[in-house]
Design a protein around this motif. Structure first.
Motif: not given
Lengths: 119, 1181
Positions: B104, B107, B111, B365, B369, B423, B427, B772-773, B776, B779-780
């Protein structure tokens, strides 16, 4: 150990300092000696004035090593056992001279204050 | 002060040697004590007295060692290392938790770092020219251009002949210049021709950029005039690479594009204009050629942009009025506006909104997170509040506690940050790949992110990452601490009553629900957006372009001698057609995806009946070679293609044919083409080709043979269809062309698929970024659901345990807990879908082939997200199945009485929720050895019942487990329990195993000792205490069912017995022979190291009639092993005795003791050795 306030020297630190001085003086007088020998010497000289836990000698020895006023090396004692011998260094000798002088000055001052010794 | 400093340095040095110093000190202490004791003995004291006196005189050796140890260390380093080690271990125990937190954070931090790099490189960093904010371009904005996030920023263009006019009338601009780029052919000394990127620039451009040449000079103003000698300036890298950095190049002549030029200068190393690939510059001469150029200028001193803009507006309006109209160009509306903009602004303005949106999304994000991680940490810390309270009560300062708690968080943050950097690197390189389009000016622009190559994860970005990581770590770590500080720690110690009353340590229930619903809704919206964009992209990519892009190689030919002549192109096409591997070849003025248009008048040759619609406009008129249609793979749907021998034939596309301007049937009709006197025949109809983009509807098109309508383009495009990979044929194609014209050069070489793909790069970039966003965000949200559910399970453990004890099934409880999490998720999902429906209409402009309310996307996204959420709920909820109600319930009552200082997880069965591994070994048909954790249990299945020997411990729960195991291999009831001693790990299980009808047999000493264990055995009768005891000898059962019990004296404790089962020929030795190791002598229970060997000696005769020994802790052994064990204990006793006689201390003796070679397989832990020896010392005289 001493978690004293910065600046104010606690009783414990004073005691430690005095012991360090005694150990340094002993090594200067007797030459290289191990911890047990130093303790015996201090006991002899103190003539019951001072009873100290002999273990504290080792703490003093470690402090003195930190300041590089003594050096240590392993050797054989007279009882034919391995023992760590400590010896005073040149820097230690200088420090000893300084401290002894300070002691004398202090003692003289106290004596004068008491009126025991004329100027 | 100097000595103090040296003292600190000393301490560091000493810290490194600390272990050796510790050993030395220990030796010194021992020697000192020995010497002192010797000293006193000589004075007449006995050994014991001497020892005591020596100890008294010395002081406390342990304290001394501790003090010296501390002297040789730096406290905070020690503590920090300790905390770090502890934190690592704690995290290692919950890898799932650590993994989720790290991912988390990675990410969020990753990002953020990536976007920061982009923002920094693209938007913030100034262009590398001095005072770059004074260098400007002129922008033209036609009145009808809407103010959208437009890409088509148009630079105002003027004819070259108007440049002096502009210069004269614009005092607000100190320099005005123009530039154009092209590939130049340079012949160097060795005779090789190089094709290099170059640029023609006005001398004013070098001036305005503030270039100080590394060698020689830059262009003089006069060199702009057409009649001057050609000069050339090289870039630094070109100078180094091709001329070895030789200063002698100045003044040398070199042939560029067929003309001899003099080298006059070299630019400084870092200079680049207009881009990094430009290697040489020549003056842009203002000759009679009519070219449209977009000026670049510099603001005069003390002039602002606004003033310059007004000035330029007037000047350019004037210039526009005087411009001649050229046929074919779209007439610009009279109401164009002009303004001046810095080059940086001009470069980044189109892309700034996108980057800002990205940055906001990423910040969001990161926020989510952090919130998620805080949630997870709060949950974790809830169980630790008691531990922290104990630490404070034991004397830890608040600062120390804070540091301890923060260490774990900072450690997690560091891992997250490190992973985040990786990451970010990934990216950025992904962004580079996606954002790079073919650098072609002739194609419809793909996506272009300006200054893309300047984006990198550099030092600044790393510093930023570290700052963010620390910030996040501190923020997330301090929150629980702050909460903890608010609750007084004494309340924690006061009792589990408050615990049962469920004081939540985390956010309120409503808060958690709101957070979860919000996250889910937002994630859903992001997923829908991403899904729509991806779906749209997929649809777009699958559009049939109207030809076959695969296996197609395209290029243009630049030839100084035969520029664009049709015979030359025809010859090239012929030559290419016969190359091996080539199936078809042709050329045309324009390729699909080339953004220029060509038109021309087209009319029916015969008059049409009234009512026929006129020829459609605008009309695409395309010049192609006859082989082009076949090469491109365009499809003929009626009639035929153009042929070699056609004199006057045209093809039409469907759209044109259907327009009806030639009547119902276009095929076979005659048309007049572009002023040709003779009519052309429509010989075929082709399928529509998407000429300007896969998403653009095709225009009406007519295709005319190049021999009849020569192309205006001096470099027509060739298309070659090959077998296999087109790029493999480039070399042979180039050779073939060279055979016809040795100076010809291939330009714009690309496969058709690259060209098509390039046109898709913008939707592709959008789709990938959005996807991608979305992933993410999803996932969060999933981790959010996981965290909330895990928290709920932990908080409600006792409640769930009670429910289980009252008869609820684990599956019911599972559903109960899951329901909560899933309900909130579904609410969030609904909100998200509603929000998506409302907002997706804004995506309308970029979607292709699907509506913003595309049902398939919505359905798919909802399903996937729901499944993910259910999974996220399931994982923590599974733990419920492992809660043992007995233990939870009973222990909680126990805690009620005592007042706990025990963390919550101690209530689970040993292993923290994991079922401990019980292994059952079948020794004989009716004899089973149950091993696994703690003491061995032996199960003897007799004719009518079962006897269990030893029931494990220290938790009573084991008894139940043993009972379950026994039920697995027999249905006979357990009637008897025999305990080989009173040790907790042999008897605790009695409690759970016993029912009122069981006999519990043990030695009488065991009964007494067990009665003393009031904490464990709460009731005197039927609570697990022995019902039958004996003194020396007892027989349980008769015949083959019998067991013989013997007592020979103390060993590890005073109650140990030996059991023989004659029918099985086994001997159970209990702790007396627990295994091949030195046992612990339990002093309070009567352990006796001196009598130990004697006890074993008395047991030896039992080994005569048996085959196997079952030890107390280790499994089976051979009968002769008992004698070896006896010898071991005897030798140990002897060594100890000798050592004592020699006057050694127990510690010295223990240290000096070595395992005799005879007992090679034995294990003797130093602590045990010391303990045993100390005890034996005390026993010996």
């Amino acid at each position: 150990m001493a978690k004293g306030h910065a600046g104010a020297r606690t009783k414990l630190e004073l005691l430690q300092g005095t012991l360090d001085l005694m150990v340094l003086q002993t090594l200067d007088t007797m030459g290289p000696q191990h911890g047990y020998g130093i303790a015996r010497r201090i006991e002899q000289m103190s003539d019951d004035i001072l009873t100290l836990n002999e273990g504290t000698v080792y703490a003093a020895l470690m402090r003195l090593q930190h300041r590089r006023w003594i050096s240590a090396s392993w050797g054989i004692s007279d009882a034919n056992r391995k023992a760590k011998f400590y010896a005073i260094t040149a820097a230690g000798k200088r420090q000893l001279a300084r401290e002894v002088e300070a002691w004398d000055q202090l003692a003289g001052l106290v004596a004068r204050l008491r009126g025991a010794e004329p100027r | 002060m100097w000595t103090r400093l040296r003292a600190i340095v000393s301490r560091l040095t000493f810290m490194l040697a600390r272990r050796r110093l510790d050993e030395d000190v220990q030796l010194e202490i021992d020697a000192h004590l020995d010497a002192l004791a010797e000293h006193y003995r000589r004075q007449g004291m006995s050994s014991g007295e001497a020892y005591i006196a020596a100890r008294r005189q010395f002081g406390n050796p342990a304290l001394l060692r501790q003090d010296i140890h501390e002297m040789n260390s730096i406290a905070w380093i020690e503590h920090t290392l300790q905390d770090l080690r502890h934190a690592l271990r704690q995290l290692g125990r919950s890898p799932a938790f650590a993994g989720i937190v790290v991912v988390t954070l990675a990410l969020g931090i990753g990002s953020t770092t990536a976007i920061f790099s982009v923002v920094e490189a693209v938007l913030l960093r100034p262009l590398p020219y001095p005072e770059a904010d004074r260098i400007v371009r002129i922008i033209e904005r036609p009145a009808e251009q809407t103010n959208e996030i437009g890409y088509q920023q148009s630079l105002a263009a003027v004819w070259t002949r108007d440049l002096p006019v502009l210069r004269a009338q614009a005092p607000t601009l100190s320099h005005v210049g123009v530039y154009s780029s092209a590939t130049s052919t340079v012949v160097i000394d060795s005779g090789d021709s190089l094709h290099l990127e170059g640029s023609r620039i006005s001398p004013a451009v070098f001036d305005m950029l503030g270039v100080r040449p590394a060698l020689g000079r830059i262009f003089l103003a006069a060199e702009e005039a057409p009649s001057t000698e050609p000069v050339i300036v090289f870039s630094y890298s070109m100078w180094q690479q091709y001329f070895g950095g030789d200063p002698g190049v100045l003044g040398r002549s070199i042939t560029v594009d067929g003309k001899v030029s003099t080298i006059v200068g070299v630019t400084p190393p870092e200079f680049q204009f207009p881009d990094a690939s430009t290697l040489l510059w020549q003056p842009f001469t203002l000759d009679n050629r009519m070219m449209r150029v977009a000026p670049i200028a510099r603001l005069a001193d003390d002039v602002t942009i606004e003033v310059a803009s007004s000035n330029i507006e007037v000047v350019l309006q004037q210039i526009r009025k005087t411009e001649p109209r050229t046929p074919g160009t779209t007439s610009s509306s009279a109401a164009s506006r002009f303004e001046v903009r810095t080059i940086q602004e001009n470069l980044v303005a189109p892309v700034r909104p996108l980057i800002v949106v990205l940055a906001s999304a990423v910040a969001f994000v990161l926020l989510i997170a952090c919130v998620n991680v805080t949630n997870l940490l709060l949950n974790r810390n809830a169980a630790r509040r008691r531990e922290l309270a104990v630490r404070v009560a034991l004397g830890a300062s608040p600062g120390r506690v804070v540091r301890y708690v923060l260490t774990e968080t900072l450690l997690l943050a560091t891992f997250g940050g490190a992973a985040g950097v990786l990451l970010a690197l990934g990216t950025v390189s992904l962004l580079r790949t996606l954002g790079t389009s073919l650098a072609r000016r002739d194609l419809t622009p793909g996506v272009s992110i300006p200054r893309l190559d300047e984006i990198q994860i550099d030092g600044t970005a790393l510093v930023f990452t570290v700052a963010i990581t620390l910030g996040v770590g501190l923020l997330v770590g301090l929150l629980p601490v702050v909460r903890y500080a608010l609750a007084r720690h004494l309340d924690e110690l006061k009792g589990s009553l408050s615990h049962i009353a469920s004081v939540h340590a985390g956010p309120s229930r409503g808060g958690r629900a709101a957070l979860l619903v919000t996250q889910t809704a937002l994630a859903t919206m992001a997923l829908v957006g991403g899904g729509l964009l991806v779906h749209s992209f997929v649809k777009l990519a699958n559009v049939d372009p109207g030809y076959e892009p695969a296996h197609l190689l395209t290029f243009t030919v630049r030839s100084s001698s035969f520029a664009g002549s049709v015979p030359f192109s025809e010859e090239v096409a012929e030559r290419l057609r016969v190359l091996p591997g080539v199936t078809a070849a042709g050329y045309a003025e324009l390729l699909p995806m080339v953004r220029f248009r060509t038109g021309g008048p087209l009319a029916p040759a015969q008059p049409m009946p009234a009512g026929t619609p006129p020829p459609p406009a605008p009309l695409d008129m395309r010049t192609v070679s006859h082989g082009f249609v076949a090469a491109m793979g365009m499809r003929i749907i009626a009639g035929r293609s153009l042929r070699q021998d056609d004199q006057r034939a045209v093809l039409m596309n469907e759209t044109l044919a259907r327009s009806g301007f030639l009547g119902p049937q276009a095929l076979g009709q005659q048309v007049l083409v572009a002023g040709h006197p003779d009519p052309f025949e429509v010989v075929g109809i082709v399928q529509d080709v998407r000429q300007y983009g896969l998403d653009q509807d095709p225009d009406p098109q007519v295709f005319v043979d190049a021999r009849q309508l020569p192309p205006g383009n001096p470099s027509p495009y060739f298309a070659v269809r090959v077998d296999g990979d087109p790029t493999a044929h480039v070399a042979s194609v180039r050779e073939a062309v060279r055979e016809i014209d040795s100076s010809a050069v291939l330009d714009n070489v690309a496969t058709m698929q690259q060209v098509v793909s390039n046109s898709l790069s913008r939707p592709r970039l959008f789709a990938v970024l959005a996807a991608a966003f979305a992933i993410v965000a999803a996932f969060l949200a999933a981790t959010g659901v996981y965290g909330v559910t895990a928290y709920a399970v932990t908080q409600r453990t006792r409640e769930l345990a009670v429910r289980l004890a009252l008869g609820a099934r684990p599956s019911e409880l599972l559903l109960m807990v899951m329901r909560q999490g899933v309900t909130w998720t579904i609410v969030g999902l609904f909100l998200g879908v509603a929000g998506s429906m409302a907002l997706s209409r804004y995506l309308q402009g970029v979607l292709f082939g699907i509506t913003p309310a595309d049902p398939m996307t919505f359905a798919l996204v909802s399903t996937i997200f729901l499944l993910v959420a259910i999974l996220a709920t399931l994982i923590p909820a599974r733990r419920i199945a492992r809660v043992d109600p007995l233990v939870a319930f009973r222990v909680s009552l126990f805690l009620l009485m005592i007042g706990p200082v025990v963390p919550a997880h101690a209530q689970m069965p040993p292993g923290g929720g994991q079922l401990p591994p019980i292994e059952v070994q079948k020794l004989r048909p009716n004899l089973f050895l149950v091993t696994g954790a703690h003491a061995n249990t032996v199960v003897f299945v007799r004719s009518k019942d079962v006897v269990v020997i030893d029931t494990k411990g220290p938790r009573p729960w084991w008894g139940g487990a043993i009972g379950d195991e026994v039920k697995r291999f027999t249905r006979l009831p357990i009637t008897t329990i025999i305990n080989t001693s009173a040790s907790g790990d042999h008897v605790a299980g009695n409690i759970a195993l016993v029912n009122g009808k069981m006999d519990i047999v043990a030695h009488e000493y065991a009964a007494v000792d067990m009665r003393k264990m009031t904490l464990m055995f709460t009731k005197p009768a039927g609570g697990g205490l022995p019902t039958r005891t004996f003194k020396d000898r007892l027989t349980v059962g008769s015949g083959p069912d019998r067991l013989e019990l013997y007592y020979f004296g103390p060993s590890t404790n005073r109650s140990g017995i030996f059991i023989v089962i004659p029918a099985m020929r086994v001997l159970l030795t209990g702790d007396a022979f627990g295994g091949k190791f030195l046992p612990a002598l339990t002093r309070p229970d009567g352990g006796n190291g001196v009598e130990f060997p004697n006890t074993l000696t008395k047991a030896l005769p039992l080994t005569r009639d048996i085959d196997t020994i079952i030890t107390g802790h280790s499994g089976v052994a051979k009968p002769q092993d008992l004698e070896v064990h006896r010898d071991f204990m005897r030798d140990f006793l002897e060594s100890t005795r000798q050592a004592k006689k020699a006057g050694k201390t127990a510690a010295a003796a223990a240290k000096a003791w070595k395992l005799p070679a005879r007992y090679a397989g034995y294990e003797a832990q130093p602590a045990r050795v010391l303990g045993a020896m100390e005890w034996i010392y005390r026993q010996l005289p």
